[in-house]
Design a protein around this motif. Sequence first.
Motif, PDB file in Angstrom:
ATOM      1  N   LYS A  16       0.867  -1.176   0.000  1.00 37.41           N
ATOM      2  CA  LYS A  16       0.000   0.000   0.000  1.00 37.41           C
ATOM      3  C   LYS A  16       0.904   1.225   0.000  1.00 37.41           C
ATOM      4  O   LYS A  16       1.266   1.757   1.051  1.00 37.41           O
ATOM      5  CB  LYS A  16      -0.919  -0.009   1.205  1.00 37.41           C
ATOM      6  N   PHE A  17       1.271   1.654  -1.208  1.00 41.20           N
ATOM      7  CA  PHE A  17       2.176   2.788  -1.356  1.00 41.20           C
ATOM      8  C   PHE A  17       1.409   4.093  -1.215  1.00 41.20           C
ATOM      9  O   PHE A  17       0.254   4.194  -1.607  1.00 41.20           O
ATOM     10  CB  PHE A  17       2.858   2.749  -2.736  1.00 41.20           C
ATOM     11  N   ARG A  18       2.081   5.113  -0.669  1.00 45.57           N
ATOM     12  CA  ARG A  18       1.507   6.458  -0.643  1.00 45.57           C
ATOM     13  C   ARG A  18       2.647   7.461  -0.756  1.00 45.57           C
ATOM     14  O   ARG A  18       3.767   7.216  -0.306  1.00 45.57           O
ATOM     15  CB  ARG A  18       0.664   6.701   0.596  1.00 45.57           C
ATOM     16  N   THR A  19       2.365   8.573  -1.363  1.00 49.59           N
ATOM     17  CA  THR A  19       3.365   9.611  -1.552  1.00 49.59           C
ATOM     18  C   THR A  19       3.421  10.491  -0.314  1.00 49.59           C
ATOM     19  O   THR A  19       2.409  11.036   0.111  1.00 49.59           O
ATOM     20  CB  THR A  19       3.020  10.479  -2.784  1.00 49.59           C
ATOM     21  N   VAL A  20       4.601  10.603   0.260  1.00 48.23           N
ATOM     22  CA  VAL A  20       4.788  11.477   1.418  1.00 48.23           C
ATOM     23  C   VAL A  20       5.140  12.875   0.923  1.00 48.23           C
ATOM     24  O   VAL A  20       4.579  13.871   1.378  1.00 48.23           O
ATOM     25  CB  VAL A  20       5.889  10.917   2.354  1.00 48.23           C
ATOM     26  N   SER A  21       6.059  12.952  -0.017  1.00 51.34           N
ATOM     27  CA  SER A  21       6.398  14.235  -0.637  1.00 51.34           C
ATOM     28  C   SER A  21       7.139  13.977  -1.939  1.00 51.34           C
ATOM     29  O   SER A  21       7.673  12.886  -2.157  1.00 51.34           O
ATOM     30  CB  SER A  21       7.269  15.075   0.303  1.00 51.34           C
ATOM     31  N   GLY A  22       7.172  14.973  -2.800  1.00 51.44           N
ATOM     32  CA  GLY A  22       7.919  14.861  -4.051  1.00 51.44           C
ATOM     33  C   GLY A  22       7.168  14.080  -5.116  1.00 51.44           C
ATOM     34  O   GLY A  22       5.975  13.849  -5.014  1.00 51.44           O
ATOM     35  N   GLU A  23       7.902  13.689  -6.152  1.00 45.89           N
ATOM     36  CA  GLU A  23       7.327  12.940  -7.265  1.00 45.89           C
ATOM     37  C   GLU A  23       7.754  11.483  -7.173  1.00 45.89           C
ATOM     38  O   GLU A  23       8.902  11.190  -6.883  1.00 45.89           O
ATOM     39  CB  GLU A  23       7.793  13.535  -8.587  1.00 45.89           C
ATOM     40  N   VAL A  24       6.820  10.597  -7.431  1.00 45.31           N
ATOM     41  CA  VAL A  24       7.094   9.170  -7.324  1.00 45.31           C
ATOM     42  C   VAL A  24       6.815   8.505  -8.665  1.00 45.31           C
ATOM     43  O   VAL A  24       5.804   8.779  -9.307  1.00 45.31           O
ATOM     44  CB  VAL A  24       6.211   8.518  -6.229  1.00 45.31           C
TER      45      VAL A  24
END
Length: 168
Positions: A16-24
Amino acid sequence: KPYVLCMNTNDLKSAKFRTVSGEVGVFAAYIGSAADVVKEDSKYVTLTKTIEPVNRGDITQSSVVRITIKPVFSDDAPSGCYELTDYIPTGMRYYYCKNNWNIGWWLNDREGQKISFTVYRKASLSPIVYYVRATFAGSFVADSAYIKHTSTAAWGMSERQQIKIYEK
Protein backbone atom coordinates in the motif's frame (compact mmCIF):
# COMPACT_ATOMS: atom_id res chain seq x y z
CA LYS A 1 16.97 10.46 -5.70
CA PRO A 2 16.21 6.93 -7.01
CA TYR A 3 15.62 4.11 -4.57
CA VAL A 4 15.45 0.43 -5.57
CA LEU A 5 13.04 -1.80 -3.73
CA CYS A 6 13.01 -5.50 -4.61
CA MET A 7 9.78 -7.36 -3.90
CA ASN A 8 8.24 -10.66 -4.87
CA THR A 9 4.88 -10.80 -6.66
CA ASN A 10 2.80 -11.30 -3.49
CA ASP A 11 4.52 -8.46 -1.63
CA LEU A 12 3.94 -6.11 -4.56
CA LYS A 13 0.24 -7.06 -4.75
CA SER A 14 -0.29 -6.42 -1.05
CA ALA A 15 1.81 -3.23 -0.83
CA LYS A 16 0.00 0.00 0.00
CA PHE A 17 2.18 2.79 -1.36
CA ARG A 18 1.51 6.46 -0.64
CA THR A 19 3.36 9.61 -1.55
CA VAL A 20 4.79 11.48 1.42
CA SER A 21 6.40 14.23 -0.64
CA GLY A 22 7.92 14.86 -4.05
CA GLU A 23 7.33 12.94 -7.27
CA VAL A 24 7.09 9.17 -7.32
CA GLY A 25 7.54 6.86 -10.29
CA VAL A 26 7.42 3.10 -10.38
CA PHE A 27 9.18 0.63 -12.63
CA ALA A 28 8.18 -3.00 -12.13
CA ALA A 29 10.08 -5.82 -13.84
CA TYR A 30 8.97 -9.42 -14.07
CA ILE A 31 11.22 -12.38 -14.78
CA GLY A 32 9.41 -15.16 -16.57
CA SER A 33 8.10 -16.45 -19.85
CA ALA A 34 5.54 -14.90 -22.18
CA ALA A 35 3.64 -18.19 -21.80
CA ASP A 36 2.94 -17.19 -18.16
CA VAL A 37 0.81 -14.21 -19.20
CA VAL A 38 -1.03 -15.35 -22.36
CA LYS A 39 -4.07 -17.59 -22.76
CA GLU A 40 -3.27 -21.15 -23.80
CA ASP A 41 -6.42 -21.31 -25.96
CA SER A 42 -5.00 -18.47 -28.11
CA LYS A 43 -1.94 -20.49 -29.10
CA TYR A 44 -2.37 -20.78 -32.88
CA VAL A 45 1.28 -20.95 -33.94
CA THR A 46 3.96 -23.55 -33.22
CA LEU A 47 7.55 -22.29 -33.48
CA THR A 48 10.61 -24.48 -33.82
CA LYS A 49 14.01 -22.86 -33.38
CA THR A 50 17.27 -24.50 -34.39
CA ILE A 51 20.74 -23.20 -33.61
CA GLU A 52 23.56 -24.76 -35.63
CA PRO A 53 27.07 -23.82 -36.73
CA VAL A 54 27.34 -23.08 -40.46
CA ASN A 55 30.49 -25.22 -40.74
CA ARG A 56 29.01 -28.20 -38.84
CA GLY A 57 30.61 -29.71 -35.74
CA ASP A 58 30.69 -27.92 -32.39
CA ILE A 59 30.05 -24.23 -31.86
CA THR A 60 33.38 -22.61 -30.99
CA GLN A 61 34.42 -19.03 -30.39
CA SER A 62 34.20 -17.08 -33.66
CA SER A 63 31.93 -19.70 -35.32
CA VAL A 64 29.21 -18.32 -37.56
CA VAL A 65 25.93 -19.81 -36.34
CA ARG A 66 22.64 -20.08 -38.25
CA ILE A 67 19.43 -19.54 -36.28
CA THR A 68 16.36 -20.88 -38.07
CA ILE A 69 12.83 -20.27 -36.79
CA LYS A 70 10.00 -22.14 -38.49
CA PRO A 71 6.43 -21.05 -37.76
CA VAL A 72 3.61 -23.54 -38.33
CA PHE A 73 0.17 -21.92 -38.25
CA SER A 74 -2.93 -23.88 -37.20
CA ASP A 75 -5.76 -24.00 -39.75
CA ASP A 76 -7.79 -21.50 -37.73
CA ALA A 77 -4.91 -19.06 -37.07
CA PRO A 78 -5.80 -15.49 -38.08
CA SER A 79 -4.47 -14.31 -41.42
CA GLY A 80 -2.36 -11.19 -41.75
CA CYS A 81 0.79 -9.95 -40.02
CA TYR A 82 2.52 -11.31 -36.97
CA GLU A 83 5.42 -9.88 -34.99
CA LEU A 84 8.14 -12.39 -34.14
CA THR A 85 10.62 -11.50 -31.39
CA ASP A 86 13.75 -13.46 -30.60
CA TYR A 87 16.74 -12.91 -28.36
CA ILE A 88 20.21 -13.71 -29.60
CA PRO A 89 21.70 -16.16 -27.08
CA THR A 90 24.18 -14.81 -24.56
CA GLY A 91 27.70 -15.49 -25.79
CA MET A 92 26.71 -14.60 -29.35
CA ARG A 93 26.40 -11.37 -31.33
CA TYR A 94 24.35 -10.47 -34.41
CA TYR A 95 26.17 -11.05 -37.68
CA TYR A 96 23.87 -11.03 -40.73
CA CYS A 97 20.32 -11.38 -42.04
CA LYS A 98 19.36 -11.47 -45.70
CA ASN A 99 16.31 -9.25 -45.98
CA ASN A 100 13.96 -10.42 -48.71
CA TRP A 101 10.43 -9.02 -48.86
CA ASN A 102 9.19 -11.77 -51.19
CA ILE A 103 9.49 -14.74 -48.83
CA GLY A 104 6.81 -13.81 -46.28
CA TRP A 105 8.96 -12.23 -43.57
CA TRP A 106 11.41 -9.38 -43.07
CA LEU A 107 13.71 -8.01 -40.40
CA ASN A 108 12.08 -5.15 -38.50
CA ASP A 109 14.55 -4.15 -35.84
CA ARG A 110 17.61 -5.21 -33.92
CA GLU A 111 18.54 -3.62 -30.61
CA GLY A 112 21.23 -5.27 -28.50
CA GLN A 113 20.36 -8.96 -28.20
CA LYS A 114 16.72 -8.44 -29.26
CA ILE A 115 15.78 -9.04 -32.89
CA SER A 116 12.29 -8.72 -34.37
CA PHE A 117 10.66 -9.66 -37.65
CA THR A 118 7.33 -9.12 -39.39
CA VAL A 119 5.87 -12.42 -40.56
CA TYR A 120 3.00 -12.56 -43.03
CA ARG A 121 0.93 -15.71 -42.78
CA LYS A 122 0.74 -17.41 -46.16
CA ALA A 123 0.59 -20.97 -47.47
CA SER A 124 4.29 -21.37 -48.27
CA LEU A 125 6.23 -19.39 -45.71
CA SER A 126 10.01 -19.71 -45.78
CA PRO A 127 11.70 -20.25 -42.40
CA ILE A 128 13.11 -17.12 -40.73
CA VAL A 129 16.90 -17.35 -40.90
CA TYR A 130 19.55 -15.08 -39.44
CA TYR A 131 23.20 -15.48 -38.49
CA VAL A 132 25.15 -14.74 -35.33
CA ARG A 133 28.78 -15.13 -34.32
CA ALA A 134 29.83 -17.01 -31.18
CA THR A 135 31.98 -14.72 -29.05
CA PHE A 136 32.32 -16.17 -25.53
CA ALA A 137 32.97 -19.73 -24.40
CA GLY A 138 30.55 -21.27 -21.92
CA SER A 139 27.09 -22.78 -21.47
CA PHE A 140 24.19 -20.43 -22.16
CA VAL A 141 20.40 -20.41 -22.36
CA ALA A 142 18.81 -19.64 -25.72
CA ASP A 143 15.48 -18.04 -24.83
CA SER A 144 12.25 -18.82 -26.63
CA ALA A 145 11.27 -17.03 -29.80
CA TYR A 146 7.78 -15.50 -29.46
CA ILE A 147 5.25 -14.69 -32.20
CA LYS A 148 2.07 -12.65 -31.83
CA HIS A 149 -0.60 -11.60 -34.31
CA THR A 150 -0.67 -7.81 -34.69
CA SER A 151 -4.48 -7.51 -34.33
CA THR A 152 -5.60 -10.44 -32.15
CA ALA A 153 -4.39 -12.46 -29.18
CA ALA A 154 -3.07 -15.33 -31.37
CA TRP A 155 0.46 -16.33 -30.37
CA GLY A 156 3.09 -19.07 -30.24
CA MET A 157 6.57 -19.69 -28.90
CA SER A 158 9.51 -22.04 -29.22
CA GLU A 159 11.16 -24.02 -26.45
CA ARG A 160 14.13 -22.68 -24.47
CA GLN A 161 17.41 -24.42 -25.18
CA GLN A 162 20.86 -24.84 -23.67
CA ILE A 163 23.82 -24.16 -25.94
CA LYS A 164 27.50 -24.72 -25.44
CA ILE A 165 30.23 -22.59 -27.00
CA TYR A 166 33.67 -24.18 -26.85
CA GLU A 167 36.98 -22.36 -26.69
CA LYS A 168 38.75 -22.23 -30.01
